[in-house]
Design an enzyme around this catalytic site. Structure first.
Site, mmCIF file in Angstrom:
data_model
loop_
_atom_site.group_PDB
_atom_site.id
_atom_site.type_symbol
_atom_site.label_atom_id
_atom_site.label_comp_id
_atom_site.label_asym_id
_atom_site.label_seq_id
_atom_site.Cartn_x
_atom_site.Cartn_y
_atom_site.Cartn_z
ATOM 1 N N LYS A 297 0.883 -1.183 0.000
ATOM 2 C CA LYS A 297 0.000 0.000 0.000
ATOM 3 C C LYS A 297 0.910 1.219 0.000
ATOM 4 O O LYS A 297 1.454 1.613 1.028
ATOM 5 C CB LYS A 297 -0.924 0.001 1.226
ATOM 6 C CG LYS A 297 -1.920 1.163 1.197
ATOM 7 C CD LYS A 297 -2.872 1.132 2.381
ATOM 8 C CE LYS A 297 -4.021 2.114 2.263
ATOM 9 N NZ LYS A 297 -3.662 3.489 1.974
ATOM 10 N N LYS A 454 -6.209 -8.321 -1.681
ATOM 11 C CA LYS A 454 -7.300 -8.295 -2.658
ATOM 12 C C LYS A 454 -7.674 -9.701 -3.121
ATOM 13 O O LYS A 454 -6.797 -10.530 -3.362
ATOM 14 C CB LYS A 454 -6.869 -7.483 -3.887
ATOM 15 C CG LYS A 454 -6.501 -6.062 -3.566
ATOM 16 C CD LYS A 454 -6.020 -5.329 -4.813
ATOM 17 C CE LYS A 454 -5.669 -3.888 -4.477
ATOM 18 N NZ LYS A 454 -5.107 -3.179 -5.647
ATOM 19 N N LYS A 474 -7.547 -3.287 3.617
ATOM 20 C CA LYS A 474 -6.251 -2.632 3.868
ATOM 21 C C LYS A 474 -5.750 -3.021 5.241
ATOM 22 O O LYS A 474 -6.522 -3.098 6.197
ATOM 23 C CB LYS A 474 -6.319 -1.113 3.677
ATOM 24 C CG LYS A 474 -7.433 -0.407 4.368
ATOM 25 C CD LYS A 474 -7.354 1.101 4.099
ATOM 26 C CE LYS A 474 -8.606 1.799 4.588
ATOM 27 N NZ LYS A 474 -8.581 3.238 4.439
#
Ligand code: ATP
Length: 642
Positions: A297, A454, A474
């Protein structure tokens, strides 16, 4: 209900087929919508209005409906074109005073009393004696004048704006002045979310085109209305521009909408978003037994990059703003990473600052030092690298309904790494706790915020525009430290400082944003985490946003700051935990009657990539509260067992 309320929305006499839409009908609708808090009633009223517009427009006229829709959401163009209203209080006071012959001081005094300039304008107008009834305002007339105001710039623009506003106000009757002034301020404040507009448009289309003259059962009508609304919402999330959707709705009807309105390069779609998780265990619980991937991220700014067949390129922000002027270097770098077989595309990526010499990733703060406009490539100090994590459109074809693993393969086949300029988001498909933990630590070491986890296969991994989806999770390093997710909150009030801080605000009142009710709900007072320098910066940005009374769409509860602000500035904030509060109004009624408040909030950074409407919503806050309660009860059980 929509059919039975059409008469209330209609204007008596004088709106015949082919006539321009009377502005009076629109403002009557607004005042009825404002008077109710019930979402279904708001939708029905708006449906009645759109239905009348459709029924009374000529066959090839889509402008009447388009402009009516724009005025309902108080916009004058698609988001990405950025024609915006937001006229300052003093200019409006001047125009109200000029058009009603009342002194500036009286108008100001009224504003202090009412707290709503729209109301002040309406009352001033309605108490004014006029000899002649002015010519009725129409939607196209108001729309084109608002556009002219929004587009006028340069040194004589102030006078021009005041003169157009004065002219408009002179022609106002009944409720019109109230809503014209609110439109000019930039917020209608009738609790009319965009979702309601989409549903009402779909319902009006079903009633006008499919249902008209037929004898459907109640069940059939209800199911068709529901289906229509869902088509409309999904089409709009792929192609968020009424300029294309409204004409297609009128010519093709809802059934033809999906084939005529598809994701199109050049029109930014609302990005897919993620849900927060607190622990690796939670990720494994959610994705149990299914294939997923973990990606870095990156701590930068979201960039949706579009290339059309003609080679022209656009870069859009998370809010669909055009960022070409901020990132001319990205635009210049891009051709080097595109392969010859790649003719048109939409990429989802993160633009990240990197060190010019070492190539190391740098935090978001470095990027936020960049000007938003007129950046010249030769002046750029901080280099930007694009990390692509998704491909949503390729060579004439939308890829939304392909699995992430297919999209990722196409991405890797059609783009190439250019060191320091373009790369693929680093990923790992390992699925054990140890593998995820190791990858998370590696991401933090490399300067990232944590991981995005994901779903990789099947329809659960399709790209879901504008959704905060459970298929993207996340996992931030902050959560693991037990601090919890950060929130993006709007600054709505200020408290004067004490001691050393007397020349600045020393603390602030923050609010979340309820997109359904279109209201800002207060959540906490924050006074820690600020350096002296930061407090000065906040003073400079917030002071011009001071307003006399809390704006009508702020729900203050028991909060009493010294000054109120226009809700505009968004801050990222961390808190120790959440608690129920009798004072604040955030998420009231979702978990309990009481609102939810943040304990020990701490300022992290300004989020100038988010607008006030993108602030954290009450559902997210109540979800966070419930997860915390769950974690505490689990923790409680464990310690008992121990
Ligand atoms: P945050 O405040 O955590 O950045 P957000 O509300 O902007 O969150 P989320 O969907 O919650 O958006 O978090 C995902 C954000 O992280 C994206 O908007 C994007 O800017 C950024 N990001 C960085 N790396 C990735 C990645 N590999 N995949 C998706 N998003 C990524």
């Amino acid at each position: 209900e929509a059919l039975s309320r059409a008469a209330e929305v209609d204007v008596k006499g004088g709106w015949k087929i082919g006539d321009p839409v009377p502005y009076a009908a629109l403002t009557k609708t607004f005042s009825l919508i404002e008077a109710t808090t019930k979402r279904l009633e708001k939708t029905a009223l708006l449906t009645s209005f759109f239905l009348l517009v459709i029924q009374r427009s000529k066959k090839d006229d889509s402008n009447s409906l388009l402009q009516s829709v724009y005025l309902c959401i108080n916009r004058l163009s698609p988001d990405y074109v950025g024609v915006e209203l937001g006229i300052g209080e003093s200019l409006l006071i001047k125009a109200i005073s000029e058009s009603t012959g009342r002194s500036l001081a009286t108008v100001k005094a009224d504003l202090k009393k009412e707290g709503d300039l729209g109301l002040v304008a309406m009352n001033s107008k309605n108490s004014q004696k006029t000899l002649f009834k002015p010519k009725a305002l129409t939607v196209p007339f108001v729309f084109s004048n608002l556009r002219e105001i929004a587009l006028s710039s340069g040194h004589s623009s102030q006078a021009k704006k005041v003169s157009i506003i004065t002219k408009l106000l002179a022609a106002c009757q009944d409720f019109e002045a109230k809503y014209i002034v609110r439109s000019l301020e930039g917020k209608l404040r009738i609790g009319n979310a965009e979702r309601t507009v989409l549903v009402a448009l779909a319902h009006a289309a079903v009633l006008a085109k499919e249902y008209a003259g037929k004898r459907w059962s109640k069940e059939k009508l209800a199911s068709r209305l529901e289906e229509g609304a869902s088509i409309m919402k999904s089409v709009y999330s792929e192609l968020p521009t009424y300029e294309l959707v409204v004409p297609a709705l009128l010519t093709q009807g809802l059934s033809g909408l999906r084939t005529h309105c598809k994701l199109t390069p050049g029109v930014p779609l609302k990005p897919m978003l993620a849900k927060p998780t607190k622990a690796i265990g939670e990720v494994l619980d959610r994705f149990e037994g299914r294939q997923f991937t973990c990606e870095y991220k990156y701590d930068g700014e979201r960039a949706q990059v579009h290339m059309l067949e003609d080679g022209s390129v656009s870069v859009f922000s998370r809010n669909s703003e055009d960022m070409k002027a901020k990132y001319p270097d990205l635009v210049e770098q891009l051709p080097r990473c595109i392969m010859e077989k790649t003719k048109s595309f939409v990429l989802d990526a993160e633009a990240v600052a990197i060190d010019k010499t070492s190539g190391n990733l740098m935090p978001f703060q470095e990027l936020s030092k960049r000007k938003r406009k007129d950046v010249k490539v030769e002046d750029i100090q901080v280099k930007v690298c694009l990390f692509a994590f998704d491909l949503i459109y390729l060579n004439g074809e939308p890829l939304l309904q392909k699995s992430l693993s297919e999209r990722r393969e196409l991405l890797r086949e059609h783009f190439q790494i250019v060191p320091g300029e373009f790369d693929f988001a680093k990923s790992s498909d390992g699925s054990t706790t140890d593998e995820i933990q190791a990858f998370l630590e590696e991401s933090v070491k490399d300067g990232c915020e944590g991981l995005m986890v994901k779903m990789l296969e099947s329809d659960a991994s399709y790209y879901e525009p504008s959704r905060r989806s459970v298929n993207w999770l996340k996992l931030k390093k902050d959560y693991l430290a037990g601090v919890g997710d950060s929130l993006d909150l709007v600054v709505v009030g200020g408290y004067y400082g004490k001691g050393k801080r007397t020349n600045v605000y020393g603390a602030f009142l923050l609010a979340c944003f309820d997109a359904d009710a279109e209201e800002y709900q207060t959540i906490c007072k924050i006074g820690t985490g600020f350096s002296e320098e930061m407090l000065q910066t906040h003073w400079d940005t917030l002071r011009p946003l001071e307003i006399t009374k809390p704006r009508g769409d702020i729900k203050p509860g028991g909060a009493k700051p010294d000054v109120w602000f226009e809700p505009k500035i968004v801050w990222e904030v961390l808190a120790a935990d959440l608690s129920l509060s009798p004072v604040y109004t955030a998420a009231q009624g979702l978990v309990e009657e009481r609102g939810i408040s943040l304990r020990f909030p701490r300022f992290i950074r300004i989020r100038d990539d988010k607008s006030a409407d993108d602030a954290t919503g009450p559902e997210q806050i109540s979800e966070m509260y419930e997860r915390q309660a769950l974690a505490q009860s689990k923790g409680g059980k464990k310690s008992k067992g121990d």
